[in-house]
Write an enzyme that holds these catalytic residues in place. Structure first.
Site, PDB file in Angstrom:
ATOM      1  N   GLY A 192      28.700  12.023  44.694  1.00  0.00           N
ATOM      2  CA  GLY A 192      27.435  11.446  44.992  1.00  0.00           C
ATOM      3  C   GLY A 192      27.109  10.305  44.336  1.00  0.00           C
ATOM      4  O   GLY A 192      27.489   9.738  43.334  1.00  0.00           O
ATOM      5  N   GLY A 202      31.977  11.250  39.127  1.00  0.00           N
ATOM      6  CA  GLY A 202      31.399  12.274  38.142  1.00  0.00           C
ATOM      7  C   GLY A 202      32.499  13.296  37.524  1.00  0.00           C
ATOM      8  O   GLY A 202      33.710  13.008  37.747  1.00  0.00           O
ATOM      9  N   ILE A 212      24.017  10.889  37.930  1.00  0.00           N
ATOM     10  CA  ILE A 212      22.492  11.260  37.414  1.00  0.00           C
ATOM     11  C   ILE A 212      22.296  12.359  36.434  1.00  0.00           C
ATOM     12  O   ILE A 212      21.519  12.774  35.696  1.00  0.00           O
ATOM     13  CB  ILE A 212      21.444  11.289  38.329  1.00  0.00           C
ATOM     14  CG1 ILE A 212      21.862  12.707  39.311  1.00  0.00           C
ATOM     15  CG2 ILE A 212      21.471   9.886  39.352  1.00  0.00           C
ATOM     16  CD1 ILE A 212      20.572  12.910  40.293  1.00  0.00           C
ATOM     17  N   ASP A 213      23.619  13.421  36.611  1.00  0.00           N
ATOM     18  CA  ASP A 213      23.486  14.687  35.848  1.00  0.00           C
ATOM     19  C   ASP A 213      23.781  14.462  34.350  1.00  0.00           C
ATOM     20  O   ASP A 213      23.452  15.420  33.608  1.00  0.00           O
ATOM     21  CB  ASP A 213      24.599  15.637  36.543  1.00  0.00           C
ATOM     22  CG  ASP A 213      24.049  16.113  37.906  1.00  0.00           C
ATOM     23  OD1 ASP A 213      22.767  15.724  38.236  1.00  0.00           O
ATOM     24  OD2 ASP A 213      24.851  16.542  38.658  1.00  0.00           O
ATOM     25  N   MET A 217      16.777  16.987  40.106  1.00  0.00           N
ATOM     26  CA  MET A 217      18.120  17.528  40.419  1.00  0.00           C
ATOM     27  C   MET A 217      19.149  17.703  39.354  1.00  0.00           C
ATOM     28  O   MET A 217      18.829  17.385  38.090  1.00  0.00           O
ATOM     29  CB  MET A 217      18.833  16.063  41.057  1.00  0.00           C
ATOM     30  CG  MET A 217      18.711  15.970  42.372  1.00  0.00           C
ATOM     31  SD  MET A 217      19.597  14.710  43.377  1.00  0.00           S
ATOM     32  CE  MET A 217      19.569  15.183  44.995  1.00  0.00           C
ATOM     33  N   GLU A 268      17.053  21.888  39.456  1.00  0.00           N
ATOM     34  CA  GLU A 268      17.506  22.486  40.671  1.00  0.00           C
ATOM     35  C   GLU A 268      18.262  24.118  40.569  1.00  0.00           C
ATOM     36  O   GLU A 268      18.265  24.726  41.263  1.00  0.00           O
ATOM     37  CB  GLU A 268      18.573  21.726  41.265  1.00  0.00           C
ATOM     38  CG  GLU A 268      19.030  21.661  42.677  1.00  0.00           C
ATOM     39  CD  GLU A 268      19.952  20.449  42.806  1.00  0.00           C
ATOM     40  OE1 GLU A 268      20.339  19.670  41.932  1.00  0.00           O
ATOM     41  OE2 GLU A 268      20.683  20.516  43.839  1.00  0.00           O
ATOM     42  N   ARG A 307      18.343   9.609  43.499  1.00  0.00           N
ATOM     43  CA  ARG A 307      19.446   8.866  43.202  1.00  0.00           C
ATOM     44  C   ARG A 307      19.669   7.370  43.949  1.00  0.00           C
ATOM     45  O   ARG A 307      20.583   6.651  43.802  1.00  0.00           O
ATOM     46  CB  ARG A 307      20.891   9.483  43.948  1.00  0.00           C
ATOM     47  CG  ARG A 307      21.138  10.989  43.175  1.00  0.00           C
ATOM     48  CD  ARG A 307      22.562  11.026  43.459  1.00  0.00           C
ATOM     49  NE  ARG A 307      23.007  11.216  44.758  1.00  0.00           N
ATOM     50  CZ  ARG A 307      23.477  12.028  45.430  1.00  0.00           C
ATOM     51  NH1 ARG A 307      23.464  13.446  44.970  1.00  0.00           N
ATOM     52  NH2 ARG A 307      24.193  11.848  46.651  1.00  0.00           N
TER      53      ARG A 307
HETATM   54  O1  F6P Z   1      25.652  15.319  40.993  1.00  0.00           O
HETATM   55  C1  F6P Z   1      24.594  14.707  41.512  1.00  0.00           C
HETATM   56  C2  F6P Z   1      23.699  15.270  42.229  1.00  0.00           C
HETATM   57  O2  F6P Z   1      22.758  14.670  42.612  1.00  0.00           O
HETATM   58  C3  F6P Z   1      23.291  16.688  41.481  1.00  0.00           C
HETATM   59  O3  F6P Z   1      22.321  16.582  40.751  1.00  0.00           O
HETATM   60  C4  F6P Z   1      22.920  17.341  42.889  1.00  0.00           C
HETATM   61  O4  F6P Z   1      22.943  18.975  42.671  1.00  0.00           O
HETATM   62  C5  F6P Z   1      24.113  17.066  43.790  1.00  0.00           C
HETATM   63  O5  F6P Z   1      24.496  15.904  43.432  1.00  0.00           O
HETATM   64  C6  F6P Z   1      23.491  17.115  45.407  1.00  0.00           C
HETATM   65  O6  F6P Z   1      24.647  16.623  46.032  1.00  0.00           O
HETATM   66  P1  F6P Z   1      24.554  16.153  47.644  1.00  0.00           P
HETATM   67  O7  F6P Z   1      23.971  14.519  47.598  1.00  0.00           O
HETATM   68  O8  F6P Z   1      26.046  16.473  48.180  1.00  0.00           O
HETATM   69  O9  F6P Z   1      23.555  16.779  48.333  1.00  0.00           O
END
Ligand code: F6P
Length: 360
Positions: free
Chosen positions: A19, A116, A140-141, A183, A236, A287
């Site tokens: 991501g 990540g 971002i996590d 998130m 989330e 993000r």
């Molecule tokens: O790992 C970053 C993140 O934004 C998480 O917080 C979230 O659960 C996930 O990616 C969402 O992923 P995607 O962009 O594939 O929906």
């Protein structure tokens, strides 16, 4: 004259995977500018769309000018994608061979991988397979093992905090409870930081399963004190104590039935309380956009550090911040681990001591 590092350019590939987040370009800028200025001749190659580009042989030679003017630019100039690690080690082992073959075909001396947890697992695998890999901790996590902070996190905290701040004024006008879903599916760092920064009344994170009655009590207490609104910051991946007992499959089934975290909490509150409740999911807004000043500084530091590692031939590592000092952790030591929020973390304790409920 014999050929050496000074006459044969060092070929370095750059790749962003998983991501996206704010700061990917800022890191590449710092890396690119630094390696181009060091005393070894270098050629830089941008690999398109993460590991997919390495599998499919999609890359381009990067001009040093490409690293200029991108400090504040969100997203990634290289593109990104997710390539699930689980697939890689089972049915798609041919992809590992393809990546190795393309690394060789391009004549790379090093591969710089920004990503990540999943990305780092694959990076460790490629390093084990003999590729010269250096990782950079993006997400971002903020849940990469061995680093106090990942780049992208501070920017997301800023965005999530602003979302909550804005929701507080509308919630107050209507005497509502606002449930803001932040998130973070496995870890609650972003929710914890943004929740504390925005003065949330309830913070719910995956690491601290909540008791629905306690969440409802905390919201009621707030309105009993004649406060005009209540903010619940829920990750989330927030889950109640019952859900925490379930295995992954059962949990997925429950979520498909009852909705995402904020919807499940809203259902609980409207069942038990009279106040109006609204749910807001800022999602990928967290993000997007330009990195925050703190992230720009961190990205610059980390990118420069990675350039020095490449220059010195230190591979099989990822850049980390430990106690305010940059360091390089072995990929093999951090891959497959997740940095969770401890229920005893000092920010959790601080929040509790000012009356924030974690529903536990
Ligand atoms: O790992 C970053 C993140 O934004 C998480 O917080 C979230 O659960 C996930 O990616 C969402 O992923 P995607 O962009 O594939 O929906």
């Amino acid at each position: 004259m014999t050929e050496n590092w000074y006459t044969i350019p060092m070929r370095i590939g750059l790749l962003t995977s998983g991501g996206d987040c704010a700061g990917l370009n800022a890191v590449m800028r710092a890396f690119g500018k630094t390696v181009c200025a060091l005393d070894k001749a270098v050629e830089l190659y941008g690999i398109a769309d993460g590991y997919a580009g390495l599998c499919n042989g999609e890359w381009r030679k990067m001009d040093s000018e490409e690293f200029s003017g991108i400090l504040t630019l969100g997203g990634t100039i290289l593109g990104t994608s997710r390539l699930p690690y689980k697939k890689l080690i089972t049915s798609e082992t041919d992809k590992i061979d393809a990546m190795k073959a393309n690394y060789k075909k391009l004549g790379l001396d090093a591969l710089i991988i920004l990503g990540g947890n999943g990305t780092h697992k694959t990076a460790a695998l490629l390093s084990k397979e003999g590729l010269n890999v250096i990782g950079l901790p993006k997400t971002i996590d903020n849940d990469i093992w061995g680093t106090d902070v990942t780049f992208g996190f501070y920017s997301a905290v800023d965005v999530a905090t602003e979302c909550i701040d804005r929701l507080a004024t509308t919630a107050a006008s209507h005497r509502r409870t606002m449930i803001v879903e932040i998130m973070g599916n496995k870890s609650g760092w972003l929710t914890l930081y943004a929740g504390v920064a925005a003065g949330a009344d309830v913070i719910l994170i995956p690491e601290i399963p909540y008791d629905a009655d306690k969440v409802a009590e905390a919201v009621k207490r707030r309105f009993d004190k004649k406060k005009a609104f209540c903010i619940v910051a829920a990750a989330e991946g927030a889950m109640d104590k019952r859900e925490a007992q379930l295995d992954k499959k059962e949990r997925e089934r429950l979520r498909a039935q009852n909705g995402n975290a904020s919807a499940r909490i809203a259902a609980v509150l409207s069942e038990r309380l009279q106040n109006e409740t609204r749910v807001v999911v800022p999602g990928h807004i967290q993000r997007g956009g330009s990195p925050s000043p703190l992230d720009r500084v961190l990205c610059t530091d980390m990118g420069v550090y990675a350039a020095r590692l490449a220059h010195d031939g230190k591979f099989g590592v990822t850049v980390a911040m430990s106690g305010g000092v940059l360091t390089a952790n072995k990929l093999a030591d951090i891959a497959g681990k997740t940095k969770f929020v401890s229920a005893e973390h000092e920010l959790v304790r601080a929040a509790k001591s000012i009356g924030v409920s974690f529903g536990d």
